[in-house]
Motif scaffolding. Structure first.
Motif, PDB file in Angstrom:
ATOM      1  N   ILE A  42      53.873 -16.309  73.583  1.00 30.05           N
ATOM      2  CA  ILE A  42      55.151 -16.050  72.916  1.00 30.05           C
ATOM      3  C   ILE A  42      56.070 -15.266  73.835  1.00 30.05           C
ATOM      4  N   ARG A  43      57.318 -15.717  73.926  1.00 29.45           N
ATOM      5  CA  ARG A  43      58.363 -14.910  74.554  1.00 29.45           C
ATOM      6  C   ARG A  43      58.888 -13.995  73.459  1.00 29.45           C
ATOM      7  N   VAL A  44      58.782 -12.697  73.668  1.00 27.41           N
ATOM      8  CA  VAL A  44      58.945 -11.753  72.564  1.00 27.41           C
ATOM      9  C   VAL A  44      60.418 -11.384  72.343  1.00 27.41           C
ATOM     10  N   ALA A  45      60.852 -11.489  71.104  1.00 22.95           N
ATOM     11  CA  ALA A  45      62.200 -11.070  70.727  1.00 22.95           C
ATOM     12  C   ALA A  45      62.174  -9.670  70.123  1.00 22.95           C
ATOM     13  N   ALA A  46      61.215  -9.417  69.237  1.00 23.86           N
ATOM     14  CA  ALA A  46      61.161  -8.130  68.530  1.00 23.86           C
ATOM     15  C   ALA A  46      59.710  -7.763  68.258  1.00 23.86           C
ATOM     16  N   ASP A  73      52.568  -6.165  67.422  1.00 24.72           N
ATOM     17  CA  ASP A  73      53.340  -6.949  66.441  1.00 24.72           C
ATOM     18  C   ASP A  73      54.384  -7.758  67.192  1.00 24.72           C
ATOM     19  N   LEU A  74      54.505  -9.028  66.856  1.00 27.28           N
ATOM     20  CA  LEU A  74      55.364  -9.900  67.655  1.00 27.28           C
ATOM     21  C   LEU A  74      56.197 -10.832  66.796  1.00 27.28           C
ATOM     22  N   ALA A  75      57.455 -11.017  67.195  1.00 29.08           N
ATOM     23  CA  ALA A  75      58.226 -12.167  66.710  1.00 29.08           C
ATOM     24  C   ALA A  75      58.947 -12.716  67.930  1.00 29.08           C
ATOM     25  N   GLY A  76      59.007 -14.014  68.048  1.00 29.99           N
ATOM     26  CA  GLY A  76      59.628 -14.584  69.234  1.00 29.99           C
ATOM     27  C   GLY A  76      59.546 -16.092  69.233  1.00 29.99           C
ATOM     28  N   VAL A  77      59.607 -16.651  70.444  1.00 31.74           N
ATOM     29  CA  VAL A  77      59.642 -18.103  70.597  1.00 31.74           C
ATOM     30  C   VAL A  77      58.394 -18.546  71.371  1.00 31.74           C
ATOM     31  N   ALA A  89      54.348 -25.465  67.951  1.00 26.96           N
ATOM     32  CA  ALA A  89      54.672 -26.151  69.205  1.00 26.96           C
ATOM     33  C   ALA A  89      55.648 -25.315  70.023  1.00 26.96           C
ATOM     34  N   VAL A  90      55.744 -25.666  71.316  1.00 33.31           N
ATOM     35  CA  VAL A  90      56.694 -25.004  72.211  1.00 33.31           C
ATOM     36  C   VAL A  90      58.096 -25.094  71.598  1.00 33.31           C
ATOM     37  N   GLY A  91      58.814 -23.970  71.600  1.00 32.56           N
ATOM     38  CA  GLY A  91      60.161 -23.929  71.022  1.00 32.56           C
ATOM     39  C   GLY A  91      60.174 -23.405  69.595  1.00 32.56           C
ATOM     40  N   ASP A  92      59.024 -23.372  68.938  1.00 36.00           N
ATOM     41  CA  ASP A  92      58.988 -22.859  67.560  1.00 36.00           C
ATOM     42  C   ASP A  92      59.250 -21.352  67.549  1.00 36.00           C
ATOM     43  N   VAL A  93      59.882 -20.914  66.477  1.00 34.45           N
ATOM     44  CA  VAL A  93      60.157 -19.493  66.297  1.00 34.45           C
ATOM     45  C   VAL A  93      59.068 -18.949  65.370  1.00 34.45           C
ATOM     46  N   VAL A  94      58.370 -17.902  65.817  1.00 34.04           N
ATOM     47  CA  VAL A  94      57.169 -17.476  65.089  1.00 34.04           C
ATOM     48  C   VAL A  94      57.088 -15.957  64.956  1.00 34.04           C
ATOM     49  N   TYR A 118      56.167 -11.108  77.358  1.00 28.96           N
ATOM     50  CA  TYR A 118      55.355 -12.231  76.885  1.00 28.96           C
ATOM     51  C   TYR A 118      54.065 -11.674  76.295  1.00 28.96           C
ATOM     52  N   ALA A 119      53.546 -12.342  75.287  1.00 28.37           N
ATOM     53  CA  ALA A 119      52.246 -11.923  74.748  1.00 28.37           C
ATOM     54  C   ALA A 119      51.486 -13.141  74.262  1.00 28.37           C
TER      55      ALA A 119
END
Ligand SMILES: NC(=O)c1ccc[n+]([C@@H]2O[C@H](COP(=O)([O-])OP(=O)(O)OC[C@H]3O[C@@H](n4cnc5c(N)ncnc54)[C@H](OP(=O)(O)O)[C@@H]3O)[C@@H](O)[C@H]2O)c1
Length: 374
Positions: A42-46, A73-77, A89-94, A118-119
């Motif tokens: 995951i590329r981490v947003a928050a 704790d992670l939210a990202g893409v 899948a790649v591109g999903d927001v999770v 990244y995590a």
């Protein structure tokens, strides 16, 4: 492995570089690992802060070899998935929780500072983020929600009475909401020690909220329950003094559910004598130990049933938040810098100044620009 963008080999995270280094945390350069079989990168947003992070820095009790990056704790893409991953899948927001014995995704350079975090997470700890739930809220849920879920989901029956001490805390306010709004408890009692935490426990759906520093809570609960006590207690406070008090509030034959290592062991360094087990035995009440860490410190416990249970928890975290049933309260939002995160964890450790959750913005651009985020 499927991946979308060029992923760097390392990033500058926030964590600890020495065994038992404690706070403040430091900048740590860590590799960005490729996802194995059922893992997701995951590329981490928050993200958000959890007490576990200062405890890991203080004690390194998962036996990791530093450097260790924190921010579990992670939210990202999703930027890459292992070959066995399906449903994400790649591109999903999770939203996701990293393994509690793994690395996290806080970046040291600060949101907007150029670096990207990244995590790696496991598929079963990853849920697609609904568009109506912001990154910040989604990232405040995983660890605290799963803790409340593990304690309450199979335990609370519709109409039950429950006492959740500390209903203004990260786990506590979600547990109060879950009991009151999602699981149909009939009487929800909580406590706090400040006007802000007491207010959050009330807003979260508690019918009665007491001040644990001033009120005689066992007497109050006896009065509210015709001297019977409550069906369930869910104690996530790690307070030895509090454990003795909450054990006095459970009814004969009821359940006293405790999060973490339990009475007598909360410091992890010294074991103290606790009267709690004897008190519960005397009342014919059952002690139930709930511990997310155990899944990762004793890998044999992370069997297919545990995986399915945690996956269900992550899915319900997203679902109930969108339905307005269990919604994280963000008491403060900070940028992902070594200084801001260390100060935030210091406040959590000192037990003051934080109500609900502290959110961490790891990537302002991602949080702002993703059209699916509000
Ligand atoms: N092992 C696991 O699976 C696991 C998972 C998640 C969390 N945890 C642990 O669970 C604990 C809680 O986590 P958190 O994120 O909720 O922390 P938090 O946000 O710091 O909340 C702690 C809460 O405890 C309350 N509290 C403290 N002493 C109390 C007492 N004697 N009686 C009633 N309430 C009391 C505080 O109330 P006031 O602020 O009103 O004083 C506060 O609301 C931490 O120690 C964390 O490490 C363990």
């Amino acid at each position: 492995m499927k991946q979308a963008e060029t992923i760097p080999e390392t990033f500058l995270g926030v964590g600890y570089t020495r065994d038992r280094a404690g706070l403040p945390l430091e900048a740590v350069r860590v590799p960005v690992r490729q996802p194995a079989n059922d893992q997701v990168l995951i590329r981490v947003a928050a993200s958000s802060l959890n007490p576990l992070e200062y405890k890991l820095a203080d004690l390194n009790f998962m036996g990791r070899t530093p450097p260790v990056a924190l921010g579990l704790d992670l939210a990202g893409v999703v930027v890459a998935v292992g070959p066995a991953v399906s449903g994400v899948a790649v591109g999903d927001v999770v939203a996701a929780m990293a393994d509690l014995n793994g690395d996290g995704g806080w970046v040291a350079t600060g949101a907007g500072g150029g670096d990207v975090g990244y995590a790696l997470t496991q598929r079963f700890l990853t849920a697609r983020k609904p568009p109506s739930l912001g990154f910040r809220d989604a990232a405040a849920l995983p660890m605290a929600f799963l803790s409340a879920f593990a304690g309450l989901y199979r335990a609370v029956q519709a109409g039950d009475s429950i006492y959740v001490p500390g209903g203004g805390g990260g786990v506590g306010h979600l547990a109060v909401q879950m009991a009151a709004r999602a699981l149909g408890a009939g009487l929800v009692i909580s406590s706090g020690s400040t006007p802000q935490s007491i207010a959050l426990a009330r807003q979260s759906g508690a019918h009665h909220v007491f001040d644990y520093k001033r009120d005689d809570i066992p007497a109050e609960i006896a009065q509210l329950t015709d001297d019977q006590g409550v069906d369930l207690v869910f104690d996530a406070t790690y307070s030895e003094h509090g454990f003795v008090e909450t054990a006095r509030t459970v009814r004969r034959g009821g359940s006293w559910i405790v999060l973490g290592v339990g009475p007598g062991r909360t410091t992890r360094l010294v074991e103290t004598q606790s009267p709690v087990d004897a008190m519960l035995a005397e009342r014919g009440a059952k002690r139930v130990d709930v511990n997310l860490l155990r899944y990762f410190s004793e890998p044999a416990t992370l069997d297919s049933e545990a995986r399915a249970f945690l996956q269900r928890g992550m899915a319900l975290a997203m679902e109930w938040a969108t339905q307005g049933l269990v919604v994280p309260h963000i008491g403060r939002t900070i940028d992902s810098t070594v200084e801001a995160i260390s100060a935030g964890l210091q406040s959590l450790k000192a037990g003051h100044g934080v109500v609900g959750k502290v959110a961490v913005i790891v990537d302002h651009d991602l949080v702002r620009d993703t059209s699916s985020d509000r």
